[in-house]
Scaffold this motif. Structure first.
Motif, PDB file in Angstrom:
ATOM      1  N   ARG A 126      31.688   0.505  12.547  1.00  0.00           N
ATOM      2  CA  ARG A 126      32.524  -0.138  11.524  1.00  0.00           C
ATOM      3  C   ARG A 126      31.966  -1.497  11.124  1.00  0.00           C
ATOM      4  O   ARG A 126      31.989  -1.881   9.949  1.00  0.00           O
ATOM      5  CB  ARG A 126      33.946  -0.299  12.076  1.00  0.00           C
ATOM      6  CG  ARG A 126      34.911  -1.036  11.160  1.00  0.00           C
ATOM      7  CD  ARG A 126      36.163  -1.444  11.919  1.00  0.00           C
ATOM      8  NE  ARG A 126      35.865  -2.434  12.953  1.00  0.00           N
ATOM      9  CZ  ARG A 126      36.723  -2.817  13.907  1.00  0.00           C
ATOM     10  NH1 ARG A 126      37.934  -2.278  13.956  1.00  0.00           N
ATOM     11  NH2 ARG A 126      36.377  -3.720  14.796  1.00  0.00           N
ATOM     12  N   ASP A 127      31.455  -2.224  12.105  1.00  0.00           N
ATOM     13  CA  ASP A 127      31.038  -3.608  11.866  1.00  0.00           C
ATOM     14  C   ASP A 127      29.562  -3.753  11.499  1.00  0.00           C
ATOM     15  O   ASP A 127      29.087  -4.866  11.292  1.00  0.00           O
ATOM     16  CB  ASP A 127      31.325  -4.448  13.127  1.00  0.00           C
ATOM     17  CG  ASP A 127      32.810  -4.457  13.476  1.00  0.00           C
ATOM     18  OD1 ASP A 127      33.634  -4.264  12.561  1.00  0.00           O
ATOM     19  OD2 ASP A 127      33.139  -4.620  14.667  1.00  0.00           O
ATOM     20  N   LYS A 174      27.510  -3.649   0.075  1.00  0.00           N
ATOM     21  CA  LYS A 174      27.876  -3.237   1.422  1.00  0.00           C
ATOM     22  C   LYS A 174      29.133  -2.378   1.352  1.00  0.00           C
ATOM     23  O   LYS A 174      30.076  -2.680   0.619  1.00  0.00           O
ATOM     24  CB  LYS A 174      28.124  -4.467   2.304  1.00  0.00           C
ATOM     25  CG  LYS A 174      28.472  -4.095   3.748  1.00  0.00           C
ATOM     26  CD  LYS A 174      28.694  -5.311   4.619  1.00  0.00           C
ATOM     27  CE  LYS A 174      29.092  -4.878   6.023  1.00  0.00           C
ATOM     28  NZ  LYS A 174      29.364  -6.025   6.918  1.00  0.00           N
ATOM     29  N   THR A 233      34.212   2.397  -0.051  1.00  0.00           N
ATOM     30  CA  THR A 233      34.961   2.267   1.197  1.00  0.00           C
ATOM     31  C   THR A 233      34.841   3.545   2.018  1.00  0.00           C
ATOM     32  O   THR A 233      34.967   4.655   1.497  1.00  0.00           O
ATOM     33  CB  THR A 233      36.459   2.011   0.914  1.00  0.00           C
ATOM     34  OG1 THR A 233      36.574   0.862   0.074  1.00  0.00           O
ATOM     35  CG2 THR A 233      37.218   1.773   2.199  1.00  0.00           C
ATOM     36  N   GLU A 291      32.540  -1.136   2.660  1.00  0.00           N
ATOM     37  CA  GLU A 291      33.609  -1.555   3.577  1.00  0.00           C
ATOM     38  C   GLU A 291      33.998  -0.366   4.451  1.00  0.00           C
ATOM     39  O   GLU A 291      34.184   0.746   3.948  1.00  0.00           O
ATOM     40  CB  GLU A 291      34.820  -2.044   2.782  1.00  0.00           C
ATOM     41  CG  GLU A 291      34.568  -3.328   2.005  1.00  0.00           C
ATOM     42  CD  GLU A 291      35.787  -3.783   1.225  1.00  0.00           C
ATOM     43  OE1 GLU A 291      36.726  -2.961   1.060  1.00  0.00           O
ATOM     44  OE2 GLU A 291      35.804  -4.933   0.771  1.00  0.00           O
ATOM     45  N   THR A 292      34.122  -0.610   5.759  1.00  0.00           N
ATOM     46  CA  THR A 292      34.424   0.483   6.690  1.00  0.00           C
ATOM     47  C   THR A 292      35.643   0.123   7.530  1.00  0.00           C
ATOM     48  O   THR A 292      35.730  -0.993   8.059  1.00  0.00           O
ATOM     49  CB  THR A 292      33.216   0.769   7.603  1.00  0.00           C
ATOM     50  OG1 THR A 292      32.067   1.041   6.778  1.00  0.00           O
ATOM     51  CG2 THR A 292      33.462   1.969   8.498  1.00  0.00           C
ATOM     52  N   TYR A 293      36.580   1.076   7.648  1.00  0.00           N
ATOM     53  CA  TYR A 293      37.815   0.863   8.413  1.00  0.00           C
ATOM     54  C   TYR A 293      37.977   1.964   9.454  1.00  0.00           C
ATOM     55  O   TYR A 293      37.548   3.104   9.245  1.00  0.00           O
ATOM     56  CB  TYR A 293      39.030   0.857   7.478  1.00  0.00           C
ATOM     57  CG  TYR A 293      38.992  -0.247   6.446  1.00  0.00           C
ATOM     58  CD1 TYR A 293      39.423  -1.533   6.761  1.00  0.00           C
ATOM     59  CD2 TYR A 293      38.500  -0.011   5.161  1.00  0.00           C
ATOM     60  CE1 TYR A 293      39.376  -2.556   5.816  1.00  0.00           C
ATOM     61  CE2 TYR A 293      38.446  -1.016   4.213  1.00  0.00           C
ATOM     62  CZ  TYR A 293      38.891  -2.296   4.549  1.00  0.00           C
ATOM     63  OH  TYR A 293      38.835  -3.301   3.624  1.00  0.00           O
ATOM     64  N   SER A 316      26.131  -2.350   9.174  1.00  0.00           N
ATOM     65  CA  SER A 316      25.630  -1.532   8.069  1.00  0.00           C
ATOM     66  C   SER A 316      24.126  -1.278   8.176  1.00  0.00           C
ATOM     67  O   SER A 316      23.586  -0.456   7.444  1.00  0.00           O
ATOM     68  CB  SER A 316      25.931  -2.210   6.726  1.00  0.00           C
ATOM     69  OG  SER A 316      25.350  -3.508   6.693  1.00  0.00           O
ATOM     70  N   GLN A 362      32.330  -0.966  -5.798  1.00  0.00           N
ATOM     71  CA  GLN A 362      32.607  -1.223  -4.385  1.00  0.00           C
ATOM     72  C   GLN A 362      33.056   0.084  -3.724  1.00  0.00           C
ATOM     73  O   GLN A 362      33.885   0.809  -4.258  1.00  0.00           O
ATOM     74  CB  GLN A 362      33.718  -2.279  -4.238  1.00  0.00           C
ATOM     75  CG  GLN A 362      34.133  -2.561  -2.801  1.00  0.00           C
ATOM     76  CD  GLN A 362      32.980  -3.104  -1.968  1.00  0.00           C
ATOM     77  OE1 GLN A 362      32.382  -4.109  -2.304  1.00  0.00           O
ATOM     78  NE2 GLN A 362      32.654  -2.411  -0.893  1.00  0.00           N
TER      79      GLN A 362
END
Length: 679
Positions: free
Chosen positions: A593-594, A439, A573, A441-443, A596, A571
């Motif tokens: 963001r939350d 997955k 981002t 990671e998204t910010y 996928s 990983q």
């Protein structure tokens, strides 16, 4: 209404050439087009409020009599004010209008009107500024609101619409035959047009809307089905119905269960009585290319040829690289045809293809060129299907004799939209990612944290990884957003020791290819790019992406961009940068963001942006709908599809009673620019 669609809008009372130009801007060059310009909303004027009970600073509807004729006042700056007072017998209401010279002739002393507007003032003195109004004799309980433009108000359009309705013939021919209207409980077109514009009740409006939505869906579905029916029904390229175990041995990886299922479904189609007509949907990285390779292997093994069309040279080149490496060890001859191939080389390709010396050809729209001919075309594949117009979808298939047809899309399409775009296509979904995919990671940050984010990017570069920095514009414009070149300058200042490349859509294909080659081979650490990387770049070592002005992209486009990373075992981002504080925009970006799951994102995108904008401006080739809404009218769509299938199965569309529907189909599909679609 063929005659009204031929009647220029200038034939309407009060519409001169200057105003006609404004109607054309709204998409209504004829009286018929105007009648199909439906209200975007409705206002409820049905329950007037006594003046003394009106709510301050809110919209109110008041029934009142003009006490005295409006008087003119000139104020500083040359502005004209017109003032009057109205009463409901118990309380008075002051009215003020700005720069409207017609007010004295429109509001007559002693006459009754209905006024609608925001009430201001105090408990003792109430006022409306520039309210809308109608004489009591002409008042409506439900007032239409039209998509106005400068110089053409909703009220002016409403007046023109009343005149247009008077031109409808007494015996208006309905494009939907009587028997179908009765079967699906649809009102007559005349009733629908009158009551969509000027309903006397909510019930009448509902009946009219249902009929017009049904008709629009029906016309669209019939058009799409008619295009697909251009192919012969008999399967002229049957394949054995067995899974290609020999092909699987060529792969350096194991197929997922979802890939196996999709391959089996497609082969079952190709072994059947009719040609395959299937959509393969899969999220980013789900392995559609392996499915396509398996089907190409099957077709070529049976002595036929295959063709794959991609929307960009970048994507076509990537498919050529990946498919040739998979299939050439099995003796399959693969070629690439794009616009940048030189003329002499093209002539050689054309000759080899026609002679059957090329088994699989991959290319862009260049495959549609007149010189392209096949010895025996058995399979046509289009990738990123939504980027092709309706005509292009069938043009390549017409290079052969009823070939099998596979559509691939890496853009997750909501079921509702898939139903609309692909009608009777069978759908396979790759809902399983290959092993090892992590997955991303998204910010979500604002520009104040950009320096810190750049530090995070540098950390990954120091570890030997690569990254993307996405910028929305190629050149500066009036918004003040940075151009790619200007932004690249900032990047080079912030990453003085990194090798940085620039990629954007205005570069020549050879320049793009050179930059992509350097990036994919690791010679470039950072790629500053526009959304041209949305499809086509596959670099497992690229693990970080920063997207500037993230608010400018749709959710599905952001998902496609994010899918460029996370393609290896590291990983990854994704960082979204925006300074927009709009609540709806932030809600949209936080959802991305939350989440996928591409299909969940696509559903949200459809709800937020609507079907017309889902794929970006007019890329999808789907005619623009005027009243139907795919997010809320799904049940009507299903009924219209049922009706369309019934018409097509009975093979009656060319009958005289369906002449009106055929005319509506031609009119709707003419807006797509697909001139080669015969309806």
């Amino acid at each position: 209404m063929p005659s009204l669609f031929e009647m220029e809008i200038t034939k309407l009372k009060g519409v001169g050439e200057k105003r006609a130009a404004l109607y054309r801007k709204l998409g209504a060059p004829t009286v018929g087009d105007l009648l199909r310009l439906y209200p975007r909303a409705y206002e409820d004027w049905s329950e007037p409020t006594p003046i003394r009970d009106t709510v301050l600073n809110e919209i109110n509807v008041v029934h009142a009599t003009v006490v005295k004729a409006p008087t003119e006042h000139r104020v500083k700056g040359g502005m004209l004010l017109y003032k009057t007072v109205v009463t409901d017998g118990e309380s008075d209401l002051a009215l003020t209008f700005f720069n409207n010279r017609y007010i004295p002739s429109l509001l007559r002393e002693g006459q009754d009107y209905v006024f609608r507007g925001k009430v201001t003032g105090s408990f003792f003195k109430r006022e409306m500024l520039s309210p809308e109004f109608l004489p009591i004799s002409k008042s409506l309980s439900i007032v239409p609101v039209y998509p106005a433009t400068q110089g053409l108000t909703s009220r002016i359009i409403s007046s023109a619409m009343q005149n247009a309705l008077l031109l409808l013939p007494q015996t208006l021919r309905d494009p939907i035959p009587d028997a179908l209207r009765s079967q699906y409980r649809l009102c007559h077109l005349g009733f629908a047009l009158e009551h969509i514009h000027f309903p006397k009740s909510e019930a009448e409006l509902d009946v009219a809307r249902y009929r017009l939505i049904f008709e629009e869906f029906l016309v669209l579905q019939l058009g799409l089905m008619r295009i697909k029916r251009g192919r012969k029904e008999k399967n002229l390229h049957p394949l054995p119905n067995r899974f290609p175990a020999e092909f699987e041995k060529l792969l350096p990886f194991s197929l997922t269960n979802a890939q196996r299922r999709a391959i089996s479904e497609a082969i079952s189609d190709m072994a059947g009585d009719s040609p395959m007509n299937r959509l393969i949907q899969g999220d980013v990285g789900s392995g559609k290319t392996a499915v396509a390779a398996a089907l190409c292997w099957c077709v070529v093994s049976a002595g036929m040829q295959a063709a794959m069309m991609a929307p960009t040279e970048i994507l076509a080149a990537q498919h050529f690289t990946s498919l040739s490496s998979l299939l050439e060890p099995a003796g399959i001859r693969v070629a690439l045809l794009t616009g940048s191939v030189k003329a002499a080389e093209k002539r050689k390709l054309y000759a080899s293809l026609e002679a059957g010396e090329i088994d699989l050809i991959i290319g862009t729209h260049a495959l549609l060129s007149e010189g392209v001919a096949f010895r025996d075309l058995g399979l046509v594949i289009t990738d990123e299907q939504h980027r092709f117009g309706v005509g292009q979808r069938s043009a390549l298939a017409q290079k052969g004799t009823s070939p099998h047809f596979l559509v691939m899309s890496a853009t997750p399409i909501p079921r509702t939209l898939a139903l609309m775009m692909y009608g009777d296509l069978d759908i396979s979904v790759l809902d399983e990612l290959p092993p090892g995919r992590q997955k991303i990671e998204t910010y979500l940050i604002d520009s104040k944290k950009r320096v810190r984010a750049f530090g995070f990017v540098q950390k990954h570069l120091d570890e030997g990884r690569q990254g993307y920095l996405i910028c929305p514009l190629i050149e500066e414009d009036e918004t003040g957003l940075a151009s790619v070149k200007e932004y690249a300058g900032l990047v080079k200042d912030c990453f003085p020791h990194a090798s940085v490349g620039i990629l954007h859509g205005k570069m020549k294909p050879a320049e793009k290819d050179a930059v992509m080659k350097e990036f994919s081979e690791g010679a470039l650490q950072l790629l500053v790019s526009t959304t041209v990387v949305e499809v086509g770049v596959d670099v497992p070592n690229a693990v970080i992406m920063l997207i500037e002005n993230a608010e400018r992209y749709g959710l599905s486009q952001l998902h496609q961009l994010r899918g460029r990373i996370g393609r290896g075992s590291f990983q990854s981002t994704c960082i979204l940068v925006t300074d927009i504080q709009n609540e709806d925009t932030l809600k949209r970006l936080k959802l991305f963001r939350d989440t996928s799951d591409g299909f969940q994102i696509a559903d949200a995108d459809l709800k937020l942006r609507g079907p017309g904008d889902f794929f970006g401006q007019r890329q999808h080739g789907l005619p623009q709908l005027t009243i139907a809404d795919m997010s809320s009218d799904l049940e009507v769509l299903k009924k219209a599809q049922e009706c369309a299938r019934e018409i097509m199965s009975k093979n009656v569309l060319d009958a005289e009673e369906y002449r009106g529907l055929r005319a509506e189909m031609r009119r709707l599909f003419a807006k797509t620019g697909s001139d080669n679609v015969v309806l």
